[in-house]
Scaffold this motif. Structure first.
Motif, PDB file in Angstrom:
ATOM      1  N   MET A 121      38.154  45.967  38.620  1.00 57.96           N
ATOM      2  CA  MET A 121      37.472  45.250  39.706  1.00 57.96           C
ATOM      3  C   MET A 121      38.157  45.524  41.046  1.00 57.96           C
ATOM      4  O   MET A 121      37.504  45.736  42.064  1.00 57.96           O
ATOM      5  CB  MET A 121      37.453  43.735  39.411  1.00 57.96           C
ATOM      6  N   LYS A 122      39.483  45.565  41.030  1.00 62.34           N
ATOM      7  CA  LYS A 122      40.231  45.849  42.265  1.00 62.34           C
ATOM      8  C   LYS A 122      39.933  47.258  42.774  1.00 62.34           C
ATOM      9  O   LYS A 122      39.696  47.462  43.973  1.00 62.34           O
ATOM     10  CB  LYS A 122      41.739  45.675  42.028  1.00 62.34           C
ATOM     11  N   ILE A 178      36.395  47.433  44.317  1.00 62.54           N
ATOM     12  CA  ILE A 178      36.328  46.849  45.670  1.00 62.54           C
ATOM     13  C   ILE A 178      36.899  47.831  46.690  1.00 62.54           C
ATOM     14  O   ILE A 178      36.303  48.082  47.741  1.00 62.54           O
ATOM     15  CB  ILE A 178      37.069  45.491  45.725  1.00 62.54           C
ATOM     16  N   GLN A 202      43.296  34.968  40.519  1.00 63.59           N
ATOM     17  CA  GLN A 202      42.637  36.282  40.482  1.00 63.59           C
ATOM     18  C   GLN A 202      41.526  36.390  41.524  1.00 63.59           C
ATOM     19  O   GLN A 202      41.388  37.411  42.198  1.00 63.59           O
ATOM     20  CB  GLN A 202      42.078  36.562  39.081  1.00 63.59           C
ATOM     21  N   ASN A 203      40.722  35.327  41.670  1.00 65.69           N
ATOM     22  CA  ASN A 203      39.651  35.366  42.677  1.00 65.69           C
ATOM     23  C   ASN A 203      40.220  35.516  44.083  1.00 65.69           C
ATOM     24  O   ASN A 203      39.714  36.299  44.886  1.00 65.69           O
ATOM     25  CB  ASN A 203      38.795  34.094  42.605  1.00 65.69           C
ATOM     26  N   GLU A 229      42.998  36.867  44.961  1.00 63.03           N
ATOM     27  CA  GLU A 229      43.515  38.230  45.128  1.00 63.03           C
ATOM     28  C   GLU A 229      42.380  39.202  45.506  1.00 63.03           C
ATOM     29  O   GLU A 229      42.536  40.051  46.380  1.00 63.03           O
ATOM     30  CB  GLU A 229      44.210  38.694  43.842  1.00 63.03           C
ATOM     31  N   LEU A 230      41.227  39.050  44.849  1.00 64.36           N
ATOM     32  CA  LEU A 230      40.091  39.926  45.154  1.00 64.36           C
ATOM     33  C   LEU A 230      39.500  39.625  46.525  1.00 64.36           C
ATOM     34  O   LEU A 230      39.096  40.539  47.252  1.00 64.36           O
ATOM     35  CB  LEU A 230      39.003  39.796  44.083  1.00 64.36           C
ATOM     36  N   ALA A 260      39.180  42.266  49.486  1.00 67.00           N
ATOM     37  CA  ALA A 260      37.858  42.572  50.073  1.00 67.00           C
ATOM     38  C   ALA A 260      37.836  42.403  51.592  1.00 67.00           C
ATOM     39  O   ALA A 260      36.987  42.972  52.271  1.00 67.00           O
ATOM     40  CB  ALA A 260      36.785  41.676  49.457  1.00 67.00           C
ATOM     41  N   CYS A 310      32.826  37.334  50.673  1.00 68.04           N
ATOM     42  CA  CYS A 310      32.579  37.366  49.224  1.00 68.04           C
ATOM     43  C   CYS A 310      31.722  36.184  48.776  1.00 68.04           C
ATOM     44  O   CYS A 310      31.866  35.065  49.267  1.00 68.04           O
ATOM     45  CB  CYS A 310      33.903  37.340  48.468  1.00 68.04           C
TER      46      CYS A 310
END
Length: 226
Positions: A77-78, A81, A107-108, A110-111, A115, A120
């Motif tokens: 996922m990382k 992005i 985790q959210n 971090e994303l 981003a 988001c």
């Protein structure tokens, strides 16, 4: 008062073009409709970005199924992005839960940071969380700008009371975007009851996977009249 806006969930290039040509404000691009949407193909996304004159949000979801991801999936996922940022998309759509159906804040977050500066949206993983009020606060804490939700029901009409409550509790701290079974036949009711500022629909009116031009037009027309 500002008019509410319309996002069309698109599973292919054809739908994205239809959304663009018929008044949508934004496209949410994903693959695998039957899985509820996964990360779209990079090359197709590149073409979509080139043809769109409206905003493009991209789904980041490595697979269908639940929203608890392995370390390998999280790394995927990382990297997705990072790759999609280079395409100059306008935002990302994802959501990670813990095994107890609470928001995985770490985790959210971090994303969301990765981003940046793109906003988001926390997707319909929200519809399976255990504690809606706590989850709302957690998603805000993560830095998301929008929550896509059906109000934890199988469609927005059944979840209409919960959606109205969420819009009120969000109190302009985050956008609550009703989605899931939203059509031109129920969007006026939804707007009257929830007063949301953004709505989400696939605008698919048959058993296929392509948005219908007239449905996109009708959704937008009804929103503009409100």
């Amino acid at each position: 008062m500002k008019k509410a806006k319309l996002e069309i969930a698109c599973f292919n290039l054809e739908s994205a073009i239809i959304a663009n040509e018929n008044g949508a404000d934004r496209v949410e691009l994903c693959a695998n409709m039957k899985e509820g949407g996964t990360t779209p193909d990079f090359e197709i996304s590149k073409v979509v970005r080139d043809v769109l004159s409206i905003d493009l949000n991209v789904m980041i979801r490595p697979r269908g199924g639940n929203f608890v991801y392995s370390d390998v999936e999280f790394e995927q996922m990382k990297s997705e992005i990072t790759a999609f940022k280079k395409l100059k998309v306008d935002g990302f759509v994802f959501g990670i839960l813990k095994e107890d159906y609470s928001i995985n804040v770490e985790q959210n977050k971090e994303l969301v940071i990765l981003a940046n500066p793109f906003p988001c949206t926390f997707h319909r993983a929200f519809d399976v969380v255990k504690d809606v009020n706590q989850s709302l606060e957690s998603v805000i804490e993560c830095g998301f700008k929008t929550i896509l939700t059906s109000g934890q029901e199988k469609n927005v009409v059944e979840g209409i009371d919960a959606l109205a409550e969420l819009v009120e509790k969000a109190s302009n701290r985050i956008t609550i975007m009703p989605g899931g079974g939203l059509r031109s036949s129920n969007i006026i009711l939804l707007n009257e009851r929830t007063n949301a500022s953004f709505y989400h629909s696939s605008a698919i009116t048959d058993s296929g996977e392509v948005a219908h031009p007239d449905e996109v037009k009708s959704l937008k027309m009804k929103l503009d009249r409100l």
